[in-house]
Design a protein around this motif. Sequence first.
Motif, PDB file in Angstrom:
ATOM      1  N   ASP A  21       0.822  -1.215   0.000  1.00 44.43           N
ATOM      2  CA  ASP A  21       0.000   0.000   0.000  1.00 44.43           C
ATOM      3  C   ASP A  21       0.853   1.261   0.000  1.00 44.43           C
ATOM      4  O   ASP A  21       0.526   2.241  -0.688  1.00 44.43           O
ATOM      5  CB  ASP A  21      -0.925   0.002   1.227  1.00 44.43           C
ATOM      6  N   LEU A  22       1.954   1.236   0.748  1.00 45.66           N
ATOM      7  CA  LEU A  22       2.784   2.436   0.900  1.00 45.66           C
ATOM      8  C   LEU A  22       4.253   2.060   0.901  1.00 45.66           C
ATOM      9  O   LEU A  22       4.650   1.045   1.498  1.00 45.66           O
ATOM     10  CB  LEU A  22       2.457   3.141   2.220  1.00 45.66           C
ATOM     11  N   ILE A  23       5.052   2.869   0.227  1.00 43.71           N
ATOM     12  CA  ILE A  23       6.504   2.745   0.284  1.00 43.71           C
ATOM     13  C   ILE A  23       7.059   4.056   0.812  1.00 43.71           C
ATOM     14  O   ILE A  23       6.763   5.137   0.289  1.00 43.71           O
ATOM     15  CB  ILE A  23       7.115   2.456  -1.098  1.00 43.71           C
ATOM     16  N   PHE A  24       7.872   3.963   1.859  1.00 38.05           N
ATOM     17  CA  PHE A  24       8.567   5.126   2.418  1.00 38.05           C
ATOM     18  C   PHE A  24      10.060   4.909   2.180  1.00 38.05           C
ATOM     19  O   PHE A  24      10.638   3.935   2.674  1.00 38.05           O
ATOM     20  CB  PHE A  24       8.305   5.260   3.917  1.00 38.05           C
ATOM     21  N   ASN A  25      10.686   5.817   1.442  1.00 38.35           N
ATOM     22  CA  ASN A  25      12.113   5.678   1.166  1.00 38.35           C
ATOM     23  C   ASN A  25      12.922   6.697   1.958  1.00 38.35           C
ATOM     24  O   ASN A  25      12.613   7.882   1.973  1.00 38.35           O
ATOM     25  CB  ASN A  25      12.418   5.865  -0.317  1.00 38.35           C
ATOM     26  N   THR A  26      13.990   6.203   2.620  1.00 32.45           N
ATOM     27  CA  THR A  26      14.909   7.114   3.306  1.00 32.45           C
ATOM     28  C   THR A  26      16.318   7.024   2.735  1.00 32.45           C
ATOM     29  O   THR A  26      17.223   7.686   3.245  1.00 32.45           O
ATOM     30  CB  THR A  26      14.973   6.783   4.818  1.00 32.45           C
ATOM     31  N   ILE A  27      16.522   6.223   1.688  1.00 31.09           N
ATOM     32  CA  ILE A  27      17.844   5.996   1.119  1.00 31.09           C
ATOM     33  C   ILE A  27      18.113   7.032   0.019  1.00 31.09           C
ATOM     34  O   ILE A  27      17.338   7.128  -0.941  1.00 31.09           O
ATOM     35  CB  ILE A  27      17.954   4.575   0.551  1.00 31.09           C
ATOM     36  N   PRO A  28      19.179   7.828   0.126  1.00 30.58           N
ATOM     37  CA  PRO A  28      19.397   8.946  -0.810  1.00 30.58           C
ATOM     38  C   PRO A  28      20.080   8.560  -2.113  1.00 30.58           C
ATOM     39  O   PRO A  28      20.812   9.352  -2.691  1.00 30.58           O
ATOM     40  CB  PRO A  28      20.273   9.889   0.008  1.00 30.58           C
ATOM     41  N   THR A  29      19.861   7.338  -2.579  1.00 26.56           N
ATOM     42  CA  THR A  29      20.349   6.924  -3.898  1.00 26.56           C
ATOM     43  C   THR A  29      19.202   6.259  -4.638  1.00 26.56           C
ATOM     44  O   THR A  29      18.239   5.790  -4.009  1.00 26.56           O
ATOM     45  CB  THR A  29      21.529   5.941  -3.781  1.00 26.56           C
ATOM     46  N   MET A  30      19.295   6.202  -5.961  1.00 29.45           N
ATOM     47  CA  MET A  30      18.201   5.657  -6.762  1.00 29.45           C
ATOM     48  C   MET A  30      17.955   4.196  -6.408  1.00 29.45           C
ATOM     49  O   MET A  30      18.776   3.342  -6.676  1.00 29.45           O
ATOM     50  CB  MET A  30      18.526   5.805  -8.249  1.00 29.45           C
ATOM     51  N   ILE A  31      16.825   3.938  -5.787  1.00 25.78           N
ATOM     52  CA  ILE A  31      16.487   2.575  -5.375  1.00 25.78           C
ATOM     53  C   ILE A  31      15.109   2.159  -5.860  1.00 25.78           C
ATOM     54  O   ILE A  31      14.876   0.999  -6.184  1.00 25.78           O
ATOM     55  CB  ILE A  31      16.621   2.423  -3.838  1.00 25.78           C
ATOM     56  N   VAL A  32      14.159   3.113  -5.914  1.00 25.40           N
ATOM     57  CA  VAL A  32      12.832   2.799  -6.450  1.00 25.40           C
ATOM     58  C   VAL A  32      12.884   3.143  -7.942  1.00 25.40           C
ATOM     59  O   VAL A  32      12.457   4.200  -8.384  1.00 25.40           O
ATOM     60  CB  VAL A  32      11.719   3.574  -5.715  1.00 25.40           C
ATOM     61  N   THR A  33      13.450   2.225  -8.703  1.00 28.65           N
ATOM     62  CA  THR A  33      13.744   2.451 -10.118  1.00 28.65           C
ATOM     63  C   THR A  33      12.513   2.214 -10.992  1.00 28.65           C
ATOM     64  O   THR A  33      11.473   1.731 -10.524  1.00 28.65           O
ATOM     65  CB  THR A  33      14.852   1.492 -10.564  1.00 28.65           C
ATOM     66  N   ALA A  34      12.663   2.509 -12.279  1.00 29.85           N
ATOM     67  CA  ALA A  34      11.582   2.243 -13.231  1.00 29.85           C
ATOM     68  C   ALA A  34      11.228   0.764 -13.250  1.00 29.85           C
ATOM     69  O   ALA A  34      10.050   0.396 -13.349  1.00 29.85           O
ATOM     70  CB  ALA A  34      11.992   2.720 -14.624  1.00 29.85           C
ATOM     71  N   GLN A  35      12.245  -0.102 -13.149  1.00 25.99           N
ATOM     72  CA  GLN A  35      11.984  -1.533 -13.141  1.00 25.99           C
ATOM     73  C   GLN A  35      11.126  -1.941 -11.943  1.00 25.99           C
ATOM     74  O   GLN A  35      10.228  -2.777 -12.063  1.00 25.99           O
ATOM     75  CB  GLN A  35      13.310  -2.309 -13.122  1.00 25.99           C
ATOM     76  N   ILE A  36      11.398  -1.335 -10.795  1.00 28.96           N
ATOM     77  CA  ILE A  36      10.595  -1.614  -9.604  1.00 28.96           C
ATOM     78  C   ILE A  36       9.182  -1.073  -9.785  1.00 28.96           C
ATOM     79  O   ILE A  36       8.181  -1.766  -9.541  1.00 28.96           O
ATOM     80  CB  ILE A  36      11.241  -0.968  -8.356  1.00 28.96           C
ATOM     81  N   ILE A  37       9.094   0.176 -10.225  1.00 33.51           N
ATOM     82  CA  ILE A  37       7.790   0.834 -10.357  1.00 33.51           C
ATOM     83  C   ILE A  37       6.901   0.098 -11.348  1.00 33.51           C
ATOM     84  O   ILE A  37       5.679   0.021 -11.169  1.00 33.51           O
ATOM     85  CB  ILE A  37       7.995   2.315 -10.756  1.00 33.51           C
ATOM     86  N   SER A  38       7.498  -0.480 -12.382  1.00 30.86           N
ATOM     87  CA  SER A  38       6.699  -1.197 -13.390  1.00 30.86           C
ATOM     88  C   SER A  38       5.987  -2.410 -12.806  1.00 30.86           C
ATOM     89  O   SER A  38       5.010  -2.896 -13.370  1.00 30.86           O
ATOM     90  CB  SER A  38       7.593  -1.640 -14.551  1.00 30.86           C
ATOM     91  N   LYS A  39       6.456  -2.888 -11.651  1.00 26.75           N
ATOM     92  CA  LYS A  39       5.858  -4.072 -11.032  1.00 26.75           C
ATOM     93  C   LYS A  39       4.947  -3.730  -9.856  1.00 26.75           C
ATOM     94  O   LYS A  39       4.352  -4.618  -9.236  1.00 26.75           O
ATOM     95  CB  LYS A  39       6.965  -5.020 -10.559  1.00 26.75           C
ATOM     96  N   LEU A  40       4.843  -2.455  -9.513  1.00 23.02           N
ATOM     97  CA  LEU A  40       4.048  -2.058  -8.363  1.00 23.02           C
ATOM     98  C   LEU A  40       2.562  -1.987  -8.695  1.00 23.02           C
ATOM     99  O   LEU A  40       2.189  -1.660  -9.829  1.00 23.02           O
ATOM    100  CB  LEU A  40       4.501  -0.686  -7.862  1.00 23.02           C
ATOM    101  N   PRO A  41       1.686  -2.266  -7.714  1.00 22.68           N
ATOM    102  CA  PRO A  41       0.256  -2.016  -7.913  1.00 22.68           C
ATOM    103  C   PRO A  41       0.036  -0.527  -8.194  1.00 22.68           C
ATOM    104  O   PRO A  41       0.724   0.323  -7.634  1.00 22.68           O
ATOM    105  CB  PRO A  41      -0.364  -2.416  -6.569  1.00 22.68           C
ATOM    106  N   ARG A  42      -0.944  -0.204  -9.029  1.00 26.02           N
ATOM    107  CA  ARG A  42      -1.147   1.197  -9.423  1.00 26.02           C
ATOM    108  C   ARG A  42      -1.656   2.070  -8.279  1.00 26.02           C
ATOM    109  O   ARG A  42      -1.558   3.296  -8.345  1.00 26.02           O
ATOM    110  CB  ARG A  42      -2.108   1.283 -10.616  1.00 26.02           C
TER     111      ARG A  42
END
Length: 299
Positions: A214-235
């Motif tokens: 339902d929710l992703i909270f990112n605290t890592i200051p480098t690219m981690i939630v990439t396009a490849q990851i986002i393409s697999k996420l629920p809308r």
Amino acid sequence: MLTGLTIVFIGGDARQIQIINKCTELDATVKVVGFEQWEPPLSGVSHEKLSPGLLMRADVIVFPVIGCNDQGVVDSPFANDEVVLTKDMFAEIREETVVYTGMAKSLLKRMAAEFSFKLIELLERDDVAIFNSIPTAEGAIMMAIQHTDITIHGSTCIVLGIGRTGFTLAQTLQGLGATVKVGVRREDQAARAIQMGWKPFVATDLRAYTGEIDLIFNTIPTMIVTAQIISKLPRNVVIIDLASAPGGTDFRFAEKRGIKALLAPGLPGIVAPKTAGIIMANTICQSISEEFHLRGDEM
């Protein structure tokens, strides 16, 4: 007491007001740049134009949480004009002057090294960062509530990184009844997550955990939630990125795919400027007392 010290504040948001007031109460001579529009007007201070001479006369200089960008521009929402430091200005800062900021970008670090003044980054201190993690977590959850149509209770949340902010956030989400999964980078972090009742995974393996989230909270200051990851996420997932700009999320691709992704650095100054300012004020005044060997009876 800070009697006899000249403290110059250069720009900043509402958090700086708490620090200014504390320094004034402790009898410092306080000069401010970039607060012309603050209401009600500050008392007990002198409003100044930024100049080499002003910096040369300062015993202490206080920048905002993010000192200045790499062009020397200081965030100054209450200024009449843009506040910009040049190399000639930095050159006038004396070696014995102590300069405070929350987190210094490359220009400020280079100037400190070149001109040999002492630079103290407050967010490098555990006490400040841990206290700051509380309004950050509250602000992140406020944003989550505003941008979802579900309760935190019963939701599945991923927290990427369990440093000082991530730990407090994961703990708060758990307290609200969420199922919490945490992306970690070390075995000791995984062990701590298990001990806390969270479900750890290796942060770089995020693709394996993109199912029912339902929710992703990112605290890592480098690219981690990439396009490849986002393409697999629920809308319907919402991403809240708490890392310093530009964050660790591919915001362009998230928008293209219709996924709500929000960059939210600096939440303490937005959701709780008074509390965040008091944290900084107490730390800075104590540090000044230690740096200049002043009596701390009233600190």
